[in-house]
Design an enzyme around this catalytic site. Sequence first.
Site, short mmCIF file in Angstrom:
data_model
loop_
_atom_site.label_atom_id
_atom_site.label_comp_id
_atom_site.label_asym_id
_atom_site.label_seq_id
_atom_site.Cartn_x
_atom_site.Cartn_y
_atom_site.Cartn_z
N SER A 11 -3.11 -4.75 -1.15
CA SER A 11 -2.59 -3.38 -1.09
C SER A 11 -1.57 -3.12 -2.18
CB SER A 11 -1.95 -3.11 0.27
OG SER A 11 -2.91 -3.18 1.31
N ALA A 12 -1.40 -1.86 -2.53
CA ALA A 12 -0.42 -1.46 -3.52
C ALA A 12 0.98 -1.85 -3.05
CB ALA A 12 -0.48 0.05 -3.75
#
Length: 409
Positions: A78-79
């Site tokens: 995930s970012a």
Amino acid sequence: MTDVTVGPDENHATELRNKVVDKLKEDGTIVSPSVEAAMRKVPRHLAVPEASLDDAYSTYNAVVTQEDEHGNHTSSVSAPQIQAMQLEQADIRPGDDVLEIGTNGPNAAYIAELTGSTGQVTTVDIDPTPAARAQQFLDATGYTNVRVVVADGESGAPDHAPYDAIIVTAGAWDIPPAWTEQLKDGGRLVLPLRINGLTRTYGFVRQGDHLVATSAHVCGFVSVQGAGSHKQQVMQLPGDKGVTLHFDEGAPANPSLLEGVLDTPRAETWTGVTVGSREPIGTLQMYLATHVPTYCSMTIDPELSTGAIGPTGLGFSMVAVDGPNFGYIVVRRDPEKNNAEFGFHAYGPDGSGFAERLADIVRTWGKEHRNAPGPQIAVYPAATPDDRIPGDRIIDKKHSRISVSWPVA
């Protein structure tokens, strides 16, 4: 954590990592010194060696690590923004026992930094490939207090329960009983939960047999796999092969009522409610999704569509269905005022009346809820009777009943 050999690339990685954290502090995502310290320390790029350093340290973009045969993303790192957001929601403290559901390595390392040497971290994934990737990363970076388990996260990880916090890093449609049962009373559950097709990462606190949301942020996640997976029901709108409707909580009981709906005159109504170009509309989306009849979303293939519907977004539009009546939201922009007004198009035997009823929902939001804190969400077991669930709306899922209340500004 073991020391990583310092060289030009590692020095550049450190610079990029610090830039990411500085940006997330600036935009308000990171607010606690503990999350800041964890994200400055963990060398997340080592988990995605196939990615460039710029991609590994992209503040707002995930790194996709696995796709299925159709090109759908099945695993990702995930970012940093999303990871920081969830870590802040989880409020992890030294000595906590934490379960992560859905793994790829860096987030488990962040959690390990937050729990410290006296805490324990268990990370679970149904797919052995990302689990192996996570184990390799954790071994290489020295996070020896993290257990990596290959299992369906729908059942949690009972061998190491109860937990002070559970963080789910895959999009969920429902909350299975194990996640609440394996959480200590007062413990925190953070997960991306889909309600009527709209995903928010919610921070919940367990209060006895139910969960109460304390925070919510708009987000997007790879969907949960295994027993907790949930596919939207899809149907073509009768009369237009290019228009596809996506129902998250159930399609109309009698879709044949929509036969010929696009042959009726199109009614158009404007609400008088405008929003600025940078104003968030997440609460309006959720208000519509929990108030319009048979809510769904719509995608349009311009090569197949008859053109009867429009103008509206081809990729995503909010739609309501009420028996033989069909309506969707439209927007008209005013470049001079730098704002946009919401309206509705509707078809059917009561198209004009339906458009007006939908418009009144937006007007109510604008008048009473626009500047309020947002919906109050609570999650109860599926067997809970109505009289024990406060709220304006109850949404029933397989394992849970979700209460949604809307405070007035």
